[in-house]
Design an enzyme around this catalytic site. Sequence first.
Site, PDB file in Angstrom:
ATOM      1  N   ASP A 103     108.644 -71.293 -12.642  1.00 33.10           N
ATOM      2  CA  ASP A 103     107.880 -72.532 -12.526  1.00 33.10           C
ATOM      3  C   ASP A 103     106.451 -72.275 -12.978  1.00 33.10           C
ATOM      4  OD1 ASP A 103     106.537 -74.811 -11.818  1.00 33.10           O
ATOM      5  OD2 ASP A 103     106.954 -74.686  -9.671  1.00 33.10           O
ATOM      6  N   GLU A 109      86.573 -50.982 -25.819  1.00 37.10           N
ATOM      7  CA  GLU A 109      85.911 -50.000 -24.947  1.00 37.10           C
ATOM      8  C   GLU A 109      85.355 -50.721 -23.707  1.00 37.10           C
ATOM      9  OE1 GLU A 109      84.279 -46.827 -28.293  1.00 37.10           O
ATOM     10  OE2 GLU A 109      82.929 -48.388 -27.556  1.00 37.10           O
ATOM     11  N   GLU A 119      83.832 -51.483 -20.108  1.00 41.34           N
ATOM     12  CA  GLU A 119      83.023 -50.849 -19.069  1.00 41.34           C
ATOM     13  C   GLU A 119      83.215 -51.603 -17.753  1.00 41.34           C
ATOM     14  OE1 GLU A 119      79.520 -49.599 -22.269  1.00 41.34           O
ATOM     15  OE2 GLU A 119      79.286 -51.358 -20.978  1.00 41.34           O
ATOM     16  N   GLU A 155      78.683 -44.375 -17.089  1.00 38.32           N
ATOM     17  CA  GLU A 155      77.929 -45.222 -18.011  1.00 38.32           C
ATOM     18  C   GLU A 155      76.467 -45.321 -17.581  1.00 38.32           C
ATOM     19  OE1 GLU A 155      77.494 -46.776 -20.676  1.00 38.32           O
ATOM     20  OE2 GLU A 155      79.412 -46.478 -21.690  1.00 38.32           O
ATOM     21  N   GLU A 189      83.323 -45.790 -17.816  1.00 41.30           N
ATOM     22  CA  GLU A 189      84.166 -46.218 -18.937  1.00 41.30           C
ATOM     23  C   GLU A 189      85.262 -45.191 -19.145  1.00 41.30           C
ATOM     24  OE1 GLU A 189      83.867 -46.325 -23.759  1.00 41.30           O
ATOM     25  OE2 GLU A 189      82.167 -47.214 -22.688  1.00 41.30           O
ATOM     26  N   HIS A 223      82.791 -53.125 -26.314  1.00 37.02           N
ATOM     27  CA  HIS A 223      82.726 -53.022 -27.762  1.00 37.02           C
ATOM     28  C   HIS A 223      84.145 -52.952 -28.318  1.00 37.02           C
ATOM     29  CE1 HIS A 223      78.855 -50.687 -26.571  1.00 37.02           C
ATOM     30  NE2 HIS A 223      78.684 -51.996 -26.462  1.00 37.02           N
ATOM     31  N   ARG A 240      72.128 -50.047 -32.479  1.00 31.68           N
ATOM     32  CA  ARG A 240      72.998 -50.547 -31.414  1.00 31.68           C
ATOM     33  C   ARG A 240      72.547 -51.890 -30.861  1.00 31.68           C
ATOM     34  NH1 ARG A 240      76.645 -46.592 -29.548  1.00 31.68           N
ATOM     35  NH2 ARG A 240      76.359 -44.628 -30.648  1.00 31.68           N
ATOM     36  N   GLU A 299      82.585 -52.120 -35.407  1.00 32.31           N
ATOM     37  CA  GLU A 299      82.536 -52.260 -33.953  1.00 32.31           C
ATOM     38  C   GLU A 299      81.759 -53.525 -33.608  1.00 32.31           C
ATOM     39  OE1 GLU A 299      80.974 -49.459 -30.264  1.00 32.31           O
ATOM     40  OE2 GLU A 299      79.707 -49.720 -32.027  1.00 32.31           O
ATOM     41  N   ARG A 354      80.089 -55.591 -30.918  1.00 28.72           N
ATOM     42  CA  ARG A 354      79.549 -55.112 -29.656  1.00 28.72           C
ATOM     43  C   ARG A 354      79.278 -56.229 -28.634  1.00 28.72           C
ATOM     44  NH1 ARG A 354      77.539 -50.073 -29.557  1.00 28.72           N
ATOM     45  NH2 ARG A 354      75.758 -50.598 -28.224  1.00 28.72           N
TER      46      ARG A 354
END
Length: 474
Positions: free
Chosen positions: A53, A132, A134, A215, A223, A272, A343, A362, A364
């Site tokens: 259901d 990745e 965290e 981290e 992480e 990321h 970054r 990547e 981010r």
Amino acid sequence: MPETPQQVLRMIQDEDIKIIDLKFIDLPGIWQHFSIYYDQLEEDSFTEGIPFDGSSIRGWKDINESDMTMVPDPKTAWIDPFLKEKTLSMICSIKEPRTGEFYERDPRTIGQRAVEFLNSTGIGDIAFFGPEPEFFILDDVRFDQSESQGFYYIDSIEGRWNSGREEPGGNLGYKPRYKEGYFPVSPTDTLQDLRTEMLLTMAECGVPVEKHHHEVASGGQGELGFRFAPLTQAADHLMTYKYIIKNVAKKYGKTATFMPKPVFNDNGSGMHVHQSIWREGQPLFWGENGYANLSKTALNYIGGILRHAPALLAFTNPTTNSYKRLVPGFEAPVNLAYSQGNRSASIRIPITGENPKAKRLEFRCPDATCNPYLAFAAMLCAGIDGIKNEIDPGDSLDVDIYDLSPEELSKIPSTPASLEAALEHLEQDQDFLTTSGVFTEDFISNWIEFKLDNEVNPLRLRPHPYEFSLYFDA
């Protein structure tokens, strides 16, 4: 791990398993489940599905059309390490029993449709994703909201805010300084053994693990890393990852959260997402003479991500709390640009040497509150749109943004400042998702309505504790 229905049925017999747990993902991205006795699972269950259901699942069916079926994927079978009775777990996609078609609002089905769309374009035949995620591991969490009061309280033995607290046995003082939690050894890192058990448990459940570490933020941020995989499998692995982290933490009397910003004035938790496209076993993102060894295909893919990023964030950063992480000054990727090493750019190109197979980008911005099937599918659609339309990503951002003047910064596009703004962008920019048939207009309008009704508007109605500090004496 089994690959076929026959191998799953053999495993059930060989392991003397009596309970089968069937997991599926709801619209916001939370696993739901129910369990069946082993003799209810037959070979045709893997094609016809098992009835249930669906009327009470958030964002799904009305009660008058609630009959649905769950189709287990035999490649996702693993024995659940947290249950007293030996239980086989499998992840399912959802079918409409009336039509025999997979349900258009099932997130896992949407992820699979994105891969089918990639194949139909002839661009590539596999899309690899490597998230990745965290998270924070906490020792105490309390929160409440009513008509007359509202608060939250979190605590961690590692929290720098506890450096002056009297603790049983004495305060030993090893607590990471704010923004200095990256890679400390024991005794500052108190969670090594816990993360190791998480990593090893993930491996036992079929997730291809790599590493784990503390981290940046104070208060138990960590992480775990696992290897990239094809889109649907990567999303399956992420859901298993979250399940294991939460349950191992619970086993030790702790709790884990993937909220992007649970701790004020320190780094938040992102996710990321590494991604690349291959065709016939060959990577398509490598270009020996291109910027950062990127091919034109890769640069156009980046162009698609950057152009559609404000709308993408409605899926990759789908909570009001997501935008408390996306602010300058906390390694937050708020600049919609790409760079080999910066970054603070929303797209980073990892330095991978002369290995074409490792070339990837990547993204981010995302965080782990997303529904990974929807987030990965939306990113792939944006990248494909960039490739098909040869979208130029512009110049790379290879400068320290903190050295830029306000005038120079104003020329760099930035992420939306709120979930509401991201939803507005999605409403205006959705053709890259719908023309392919991966997402339907009905799904997107339902997503926007769900987010506004259940998150944006409820938060708008409630006073915030800090508003009392600002305005009570007005």
